[in-house]
Each structure stands twice: as structure tokens, then as C-alpha cells.
Design a protein around this motif. Structure first.
Motif, PDB file in Angstrom:
ATOM      1  N   VAL A 176       0.840  -1.193   0.000  1.00  0.00           N
ATOM      2  CA  VAL A 176       0.000   0.000   0.000  1.00  0.00           C
ATOM      3  C   VAL A 176       0.875   1.244   0.000  1.00  0.00           C
ATOM      4  CG1 VAL A 176      -1.782   1.262   1.261  1.00  0.00           C
ATOM      5  CG2 VAL A 176      -1.832  -1.238   1.182  1.00  0.00           C
ATOM      6  N   THR A 177       0.555   2.200  -0.871  1.00  0.00           N
ATOM      7  CA  THR A 177       1.353   3.426  -0.977  1.00  0.00           C
ATOM      8  C   THR A 177       0.894   4.506  -0.001  1.00  0.00           C
ATOM      9  OG1 THR A 177      -0.088   4.097  -2.814  1.00  0.00           O
ATOM     10  CG2 THR A 177       1.993   3.024  -3.373  1.00  0.00           C
ATOM     11  N   ASN A 178      -0.385   4.485   0.400  1.00  0.00           N
ATOM     12  CA  ASN A 178      -0.911   5.453   1.373  1.00  0.00           C
ATOM     13  C   ASN A 178      -1.593   4.699   2.506  1.00  0.00           C
ATOM     14  OD1 ASN A 178      -0.208   7.856  -0.151  1.00  0.00           O
ATOM     15  ND2 ASN A 178      -1.878   7.315  -1.534  1.00  0.00           N
ATOM     16  N   PRO A 179      -0.817   4.219   3.487  1.00  0.00           N
ATOM     17  CA  PRO A 179      -1.407   3.403   4.565  1.00  0.00           C
ATOM     18  C   PRO A 179      -2.500   4.124   5.344  1.00  0.00           C
ATOM     19  CG  PRO A 179       1.002   3.266   4.587  1.00  0.00           C
ATOM     20  CD  PRO A 179       0.640   4.351   3.628  1.00  0.00           C
ATOM     21  N   GLU A 180      -2.427   5.473   5.435  1.00  0.00           N
ATOM     22  CA  GLU A 180      -3.429   6.202   6.201  1.00  0.00           C
ATOM     23  C   GLU A 180      -4.814   6.091   5.571  1.00  0.00           C
ATOM     24  OE1 GLU A 180      -0.741   7.538   4.873  1.00  0.00           O
ATOM     25  OE2 GLU A 180       0.627   8.034   6.530  1.00  0.00           O
ATOM     26  N   GLU A 181      -4.855   5.875   4.250  1.00  0.00           N
ATOM     27  CA  GLU A 181      -6.133   5.825   3.552  1.00  0.00           C
ATOM     28  C   GLU A 181      -6.665   4.408   3.386  1.00  0.00           C
ATOM     29  OE1 GLU A 181      -5.561   7.775  -0.145  1.00  0.00           O
ATOM     30  OE2 GLU A 181      -4.908   9.683   0.743  1.00  0.00           O
ATOM     31  N   PHE A 182      -5.870   3.427   3.762  1.00  0.00           N
ATOM     32  CA  PHE A 182      -6.283   2.035   3.558  1.00  0.00           C
ATOM     33  C   PHE A 182      -7.028   1.508   4.777  1.00  0.00           C
ATOM     34  CE2 PHE A 182      -5.244  -2.448   4.372  1.00  0.00           C
ATOM     35  CZ  PHE A 182      -5.898  -3.027   3.292  1.00  0.00           C
ATOM     36  N   THR A 183      -8.089   0.714   4.540  1.00  0.00           N
ATOM     37  CA  THR A 183      -8.839   0.053   5.607  1.00  0.00           C
ATOM     38  C   THR A 183      -9.072  -1.402   5.213  1.00  0.00           C
ATOM     39  OG1 THR A 183     -11.002   0.588   4.663  1.00  0.00           O
ATOM     40  CG2 THR A 183     -10.013   2.212   6.167  1.00  0.00           C
ATOM     41  N   PRO A 184      -9.189  -2.308   6.188  1.00  0.00           N
ATOM     42  CA  PRO A 184      -9.460  -3.726   5.867  1.00  0.00           C
ATOM     43  C   PRO A 184     -10.783  -3.933   5.143  1.00  0.00           C
ATOM     44  CG  PRO A 184      -8.656  -3.481   8.124  1.00  0.00           C
ATOM     45  CD  PRO A 184      -8.922  -2.099   7.615  1.00  0.00           C
ATOM     46  N   ASP A 185     -11.680  -2.974   5.230  1.00  0.00           N
ATOM     47  CA  ASP A 185     -12.963  -3.118   4.541  1.00  0.00           C
ATOM     48  C   ASP A 185     -12.805  -3.154   3.025  1.00  0.00           C
ATOM     49  OD1 ASP A 185     -14.184  -3.088   7.001  1.00  0.00           O
ATOM     50  OD2 ASP A 185     -14.584  -0.924   6.973  1.00  0.00           O
ATOM     51  N   GLN A 186     -11.632  -2.749   2.532  1.00  0.00           N
ATOM     52  CA  GLN A 186     -11.401  -2.772   1.090  1.00  0.00           C
ATOM     53  C   GLN A 186     -11.012  -4.158   0.589  1.00  0.00           C
ATOM     54  OE1 GLN A 186      -8.749   0.941   1.687  1.00  0.00           O
ATOM     55  NE2 GLN A 186      -9.353   1.081  -0.475  1.00  0.00           N
ATOM     56  N   LEU A 187     -10.905  -5.124   1.499  1.00  0.00           N
ATOM     57  CA  LEU A 187     -10.555  -6.493   1.144  1.00  0.00           C
ATOM     58  C   LEU A 187     -11.723  -7.418   1.450  1.00  0.00           C
ATOM     59  CD1 LEU A 187      -6.989  -6.634   2.767  1.00  0.00           C
ATOM     60  CD2 LEU A 187      -7.602  -5.867   0.467  1.00  0.00           C
ATOM     61  N   GLU A 188     -11.853  -8.457   0.662  1.00  0.00           N
ATOM     62  CA  GLU A 188     -12.924  -9.434   0.883  1.00  0.00           C
ATOM     63  C   GLU A 188     -12.478 -10.803   0.388  1.00  0.00           C
ATOM     64  OE1 GLU A 188     -17.544 -10.401  -0.460  1.00  0.00           O
ATOM     65  OE2 GLU A 188     -16.540  -8.572  -1.156  1.00  0.00           O
ATOM     66  N   THR A 244      10.536   4.900  14.187  1.00  0.00           N
ATOM     67  CA  THR A 244       9.369   4.031  14.159  1.00  0.00           C
ATOM     68  C   THR A 244       8.167   4.706  13.505  1.00  0.00           C
ATOM     69  OG1 THR A 244       8.710   4.755  16.381  1.00  0.00           O
ATOM     70  CG2 THR A 244      10.135   2.811  16.217  1.00  0.00           C
ATOM     71  N   ALA A 245       8.299   5.972  13.103  1.00  0.00           N
ATOM     72  CA  ALA A 245       7.204   6.661  12.429  1.00  0.00           C
ATOM     73  C   ALA A 245       7.064   6.142  11.004  1.00  0.00           C
ATOM     74  CB  ALA A 245       7.453   8.171  12.426  1.00  0.00           C
ATOM     75  N   GLN A 246       5.930   6.409  10.384  1.00  0.00           N
ATOM     76  CA  GLN A 246       5.695   5.964   9.022  1.00  0.00           C
ATOM     77  C   GLN A 246       6.749   6.558   8.097  1.00  0.00           C
ATOM     78  OE1 GLN A 246       3.362   3.777   7.894  1.00  0.00           O
ATOM     79  NE2 GLN A 246       4.351   3.928   5.906  1.00  0.00           N
ATOM     80  N   PRO A 247       7.579   5.741   7.445  1.00  0.00           N
ATOM     81  CA  PRO A 247       8.670   6.264   6.614  1.00  0.00           C
ATOM     82  C   PRO A 247       8.146   6.890   5.329  1.00  0.00           C
ATOM     83  CG  PRO A 247       8.564   3.878   6.449  1.00  0.00           C
ATOM     84  CD  PRO A 247       7.565   4.271   7.487  1.00  0.00           C
ATOM     85  N   LYS A 248       8.902   7.882   4.837  1.00  0.00           N
ATOM     86  CA  LYS A 248       8.578   8.549   3.583  1.00  0.00           C
ATOM     87  C   LYS A 248       9.826   8.574   2.712  1.00  0.00           C
ATOM     88  CE  LYS A 248       4.990  11.528   5.562  1.00  0.00           C
ATOM     89  NZ  LYS A 248       4.521  12.921   5.752  1.00  0.00           N
ATOM     90  N   LEU A 249       9.621   8.469   1.405  1.00  0.00           N
ATOM     91  CA  LEU A 249      10.750   8.440   0.489  1.00  0.00           C
ATOM     92  C   LEU A 249      11.478   9.771   0.467  1.00  0.00           C
ATOM     93  CD1 LEU A 249       9.319   6.466  -2.578  1.00  0.00           C
ATOM     94  CD2 LEU A 249      10.853   5.636  -0.795  1.00  0.00           C
ATOM     95  N   HIS A 250      12.780   9.700   0.264  1.00  0.00           N
ATOM     96  CA  HIS A 250      13.629  10.887   0.207  1.00  0.00           C
ATOM     97  C   HIS A 250      13.336  11.676  -1.076  1.00  0.00           C
ATOM     98  CE1 HIS A 250      17.319  13.307   0.202  1.00  0.00           C
ATOM     99  NE2 HIS A 250      17.442  12.986   1.478  1.00  0.00           N
ATOM    100  N   PRO A 251      13.397  13.008  -1.040  1.00  0.00           N
ATOM    101  CA  PRO A 251      13.101  13.800  -2.244  1.00  0.00           C
ATOM    102  C   PRO A 251      14.210  13.825  -3.288  1.00  0.00           C
ATOM    103  CG  PRO A 251      13.664  15.248  -0.411  1.00  0.00           C
ATOM    104  CD  PRO A 251      13.580  13.854   0.162  1.00  0.00           C
ATOM    105  N   LEU A 252      15.364  13.206  -3.029  1.00  0.00           N
ATOM    106  CA  LEU A 252      16.455  13.225  -4.000  1.00  0.00           C
ATOM    107  C   LEU A 252      16.043  12.504  -5.284  1.00  0.00           C
ATOM    108  CD1 LEU A 252      19.406  13.817  -4.773  1.00  0.00           C
ATOM    109  CD2 LEU A 252      20.016  11.619  -3.723  1.00  0.00           C
ATOM    110  N   THR A 253      16.230  13.149  -6.411  1.00  0.00           N
ATOM    111  CA  THR A 253      15.970  12.554  -7.723  1.00  0.00           C
ATOM    112  C   THR A 253      17.114  12.931  -8.659  1.00  0.00           C
ATOM    113  OG1 THR A 253      14.705  14.489  -8.447  1.00  0.00           O
ATOM    114  CG2 THR A 253      13.459  12.677  -7.446  1.00  0.00           C
TER     115      THR A 253
END
Length: 543
Positions: free
Chosen positions: A9-21, A276-285
């Protein structure tokens, strides 16, 4: 046949188990997802006896065979699917003692295109440079060709695998593989099994999630399915995931899970005082371009935002790995001058293998091309602070992977790599338009748990550059700058190379003959004129 499907999942905050069946209907058990934004990896493991006889014989010609195809379409990496190779088709292999010399080329010609530059295994492939004993058992040879899509391969496999039953499950699976960001095929004589792996960074649109229903290919089959998300972790060399797992055909509902594993290809994450916080990708490109006009000596430029170009750890060094088709080559003698390297923001040329003849035109070079590894220079910050983080029980450690303060000037940091073009065959045009795939860029860092990397179920091997580093190395990949691509919107540059225009060949031939004839007549006139004068002077002297 074994199958494993993993959604990260790319956005864990928006995901809920209700989206699975997980359920069952008249068609059998199923696993359904409803608008889940995630990267997807689909892995299928087949025994040789489960393959069509024609394909099984092809694999049995090799001690090991690893195919890596990457689409030129830009895509965002989602941990743990962070490793990269340059766009196109890479083949890493080790032949058996009795493998025919035309085995590789004949298979590629029949599977993909007869236009591929491949005449024989011994002449068209290149030897893999291996500097680390840990990779002494890796593939010995490499072949590469730029391939922008695999539609031709999709049709071939659908005919071979799905022609008997014509089931939509088989057709849909192959269609999904063909639309992936990258596809891997692995075989070795020890396991005598073929592993197909395909990864997609999204469901085909960044605004849409996965809405699909997964069913069993047969009544006796099972499919392992995981819906995971990357979690924070205090160990800088491990990645931790949490989510749900199910075995379709056995479980009646997804089971919560959490696991941690070391990884060879580690995501480049943003600095955080709370690991231990939700990791985010580094902005280096980085972005890739050629100085214009390119001419016959093009200069490839890698551009980075300087204020993000700080090593994630004191042991990390920035590298780029180039895959150059045969019409491009590197003059290694240029990179022996320290002043020249400093001017280009390069540290050194670490490895160069393949077609490196400085004088040969492209039509006499049998090999596919060459591969080069450069260590890059980075701007020197005035100060880097590595904060202390709590490990529990009153212990503290320096979190060296997360610099929180840097004093690096704003602007771009450009790295220049001079290349050279070979003379191309004549054609009915004044210029030939040739593709140059973007190189991959990564930090190579020291790791303490190198021997444990093989336990990671998501790590990729045989990428062409791991053997150039020690066994305790982890790779932290830098993302291409996907929102500022070339005109084609792809991770490939196109250059125009001047060639002999066959439409003008008649004029060239006639002009050449005319010049030669004129020179011959002039030479004869000068010669006989001097001879005549000499006879007159001799007669006067005699008188």
C-alpha cells in the motif's frame, strides 16, 4: 505451479481492511480488492514439467538464465520494490558445456525479433566483471538490447500456454505481465524451476487503485496473497511490514501479520528523529540529458538537486551504472586524469566491460555494447549532524542513515560523462535516431548483515552491478525525476547520429570518380610537360 501476489500500500493512512474481501461463489473461492492504491508484485513458479516442451527445452540449455526487462515508462518505486536496471532487455546467463553457440540468439530472434543484434553467444555477449568473491557463482555473461515493449512476447506466450484451455485466467495473467513496469524470468539447474515476476507501481493510473477479483487457476491450486504496508523500524538495515496475508483456497479471511527482514536494495528515506514513524521516500531525484548539439562526441549529463545530495550514511558513496549499446563507447583513458575527473564531478571509473574498441565502426562490433560503473563526486556540506535516537532500555545510538541538518548550496549538481559514437552503416537518411537508456543511480553503503540478504523474499539479484561490490553492501536507489522527462516522456534519450545518406550515394560516387579522373589528367599533363621540356634542354646542350 505456485503463485504469490503481493500488494504494498502506498498510502497506509487511507487504507482500511474493509477494502478487502475473501469469499466463495459458484465459481469458487475469490479474493477481492476495492480501490486499493498499492504497488503489485505477481510471482509465478513453474516446474520444467509444467512448461510446454518447446519452452522447457530452451531453459534446459543453460546452467542459469536470468532475464530482466524494464519498461522505458517512468514509474515510482515503492519499497521493497526499489531496485532498478536501465530500460530494455537484459539477459544474464551461464551456458552448459554442451550449449550450442547459437542458442541465445536463435531464441531471442524467434521470441522477440530477427532484427536484434545477435549473431552467436560467444561473440554477441560480454563477460560479467565480478570483483567480489561472494558473487563468484553469479552469471558469467550478459546480453542487452533496447526493447520498449513486450507485446510480441505476450502473443507468443498466450499461444503456447493458453491455446489448450483458452481460459481467461491464463490470458489475463499474461496481459497483466505485459503491462508491468518490469518483468523478471529466472531459471537455474539446481531448482529446475522457472520463476516469473512482474511488478506494477500502480493499477495503470495514479488516481485509481486496484479493483480486481483474484480466483484460483484450478480447483487444487492455491494462491498466496499479501496486502502490506511499509512501517517504521529502528534497525537501519531492515525493513518492516504490516498488513494482511491469506492463502486463497485455504483461508476464509485475511490474517493480520507483521514481519521484518534485511534487504540488499534499501529504500532511500527521509530523515526522521523517530525511526518508528511511518517512513517517507527521500526527495532526491536525478534527470538525464545530452549536451546539444550531440555531434559524434555526446556528453551525458546527470543532474541532481544539490541541497538533497547528502550521503545517507558516512559509508555511502554515490554511483551510476551505464548500459551502452554498441554504437556508444567510453574511452577509459580519459578517466585516468584527476583534473579531468574533478572537472566532470566524477571520482573514478570503477569498471568497464564489453565492446571498448576505440576505432571500430558499429557494423564490425559483434558484441551488444558495454557496461560501465562510475563513482560520482558529491558537494561537500559544511556540517552534517546525525541525531541520537532511543533504542529502548535507556540505550542510545547514532542514527547515521538520517542526517537532519546539512549546509549544501541550492541549485543543480551536474555530473558529466563524455561518450563517443561509432560510425553507423549507411541508410536512406541523413541521420539515424538512436535510443540511449537512462543509467541507474544509487548509494552503495556498508551493511553489517550482508549474509542475511538472501532471506528477503522481495530482493532481486542479477542486475549487472552487484558483483562489483563487496558482500556487505546495500544499495539505496535514487529515483529518476519522473515529472520532468524527455519529450518522449520516457526514461530514454534519443540522439541523432549523422550517417552516409544512400540517396546521395550516386552524387558521392560520381563526384569521387570525377575528382580522381581530374587529378589523374592533371598529373599526366604535368608529367609529360616536364618530359618535353627536358628533351629540348638536352638538345640545346648537345648543340
Amino acid at each position: 505451479m505456485k503463485q504469490r501476489i503481493t500488494y504494498v500500500v502506498t498510502n497506509p493512512e487511507e487504507f482500511t481492511p474493509d477494502q478487502l474481501e475473501v469469499g466463495e461463489d459458484k465459481s469458487g473461492p475469490y479474493f477481492a480488492l476495492d480501490n486499493v492504491h498499492a504497488a503489485k508484485e505477481h510471482r509465478i513458479t513453474l516446474g520444467l514439467n509444467e512448461l510446454p516442451e518447446e519452452i522447457s527445452k530452451v531453459f534446459q540449455q543453460w546452467h542459469e538464465l536470468h532475464l530482466r526487462w524494464t519498461s522505458p515508462r517512468p514509474y515510482a518505486s515503492t519499497p521493497p520494490f526499489t531496485s532498478r536496471v536501465s530500460p530494455g532487455l537484459h539477459v544474464f546467463f551461464t551456458p552448459l558445456s554442451d550449449t550450442p553457440d547459437d542458442a541465445l540468439c536463435s531464441s531471442l530472434h524467434s521470441l522477440i525479433s530477427s532484427d536484434l543484434k545477435c549473431s552467436s553467444t560467444s561473440s554477441s555477449s560480454t563477460k560479467m566483471p565480478v570483483l567480489s568473491e561472494r558473487f563468484s557463482m553469479s552469471a558469467t555473461s550478459q546480453y542487452y538490447s533496447y526493447l520498449d515493449d513486450i507485446d510480441r512476447v505476450r502473443s507468443f506466450f498466450q499461444q503456447k500456454f493458453c491455446k489448450k484451455d483458452g481460459k481467461s485466467y491464463c490470458l489475463d495473467a499474461i496481459d497483466g505481465f505485459a503491462l508491468s513496469d518490469y518483468v523478471d524470468v529466472d531459471y537455474d539447474t539446481i531448482s529446475r524451476s522457472v520463476v516469473l515476476t512482474a511488478e506494477s507501481s500502480n493499477a495503470g493510473s495514479a488516481k485509481k487503485g486496484w479493483t480486481e477479483t483474484i480466483r484460483l487457476p484450478s480447483e487444487e491450486a492455491t494462491v498466496e496473497i499479501g496486502v502490506l504496508s511499509l512501517e517504521g523500524n529502528a534497525d537501519p538495515e531492515d525493513v518492516q511490514f504490516g498488513g494482511f496475508l491469506t492463502v486463497l483456497g485455504q483461508d476464509d479471511k485475511p490474517k493480520p501479520t507483521r514481519f521484518q527482514t534485511s534487504t540488499r536494495h534499501y529504500p532511500l528515506l527521509q530523515a526522521s528523529k523517530n525511526p518508528t514513524a511511518q517512513p517517507k521516500l527521500h526527495p532526491l531525484t536525478y534527470s538525464t540529458s545530452f549536451n546539444q548539439p550531440t555531434g559524434l562526441h555526446p556528453t551525458l549529463t546527470l543532474t541532481f538537486p544539490a541541497h538533497h545530495l547528502t550521503p545517507p550514511d558516512r559509508s555511502c558513496k554515490l554511483h551510476t551504472h551505464l548500459t551502452l549499446p554498441s554504437y556508444l563507447f567510453i574511452d577509459k583513458y580519459q578517466f585516468s586524469d584527476a583534473l579531468f575527473l574533478a572537472d566532470k564531478n566524477l571520482k573514478r571509473l570503477r569498471s568497464l566491460a564489453g565492446a571498448t574498441d576505440l576505432e571500430a565502426p558499429d557494423w564490425v562490433v559483434p558484441a551488444w555494447g558495454s557496461a560501465a560503473l562510475f563513482e560520482l563526486a558529491t558537494p561537500k556540506p559544511e556540517k552534517i549532524e546525525y541525531p541520537k535516537v532511543s533504542l529502548g532500555d535507556g540505550e542510545e545510538s547514532v542514527w547515521e542513515d538520517l542526517p537532519t541538518h546539512r549546509e549544501v548550496p541550492e541549485g543543480d549538481w551536474n555530473v558529466s560523462i563524455p561518450l563517443h559514437l561509432r560510425y553507423m552503416p549507411a541508410q536512406a537518411a541523413s541521420h539515424a535516431r538512436l535510443p540511449v537508456p537512462w543509467p541507474v543511480v544509487f548509494w552503495a553503503c556498508r551493511a553489517d548483515s550482508g549474509a542475511q540478504h538472501t532471506t528477503n523474499p522481495f530482493d532481486r539479484m542479477h542486475l549487472g552491478y552487484e558483483g562489483l561490490f563487496g558482500p556487505k553492501t546495500r544499495f539505496m536507489h535514487v529515483e529518476p525525476k519522473a515529472w520532468n522527462q524527455t519529450d518522449s516522456g520516457e526514461l530514454v534519450e534519443w540522439i541523432n547520429v549523422p550517417v552516409l545518406d544512400t540517396r546521395m550515394a550516386g552524387w558521392v560516387e560520381g563526384g569521387t570518380v570525377g575528382v580522381v579522373l581530374f587529378a589523374f589528367v592533371g598529373l599526366c599533363w604535368m608529367l609529360f610537360r616536364n618530359i618535353g621540356k627536358g628533351d629540348v634542354e638536352d638538345e640545346k646542350k648537345t648543340q
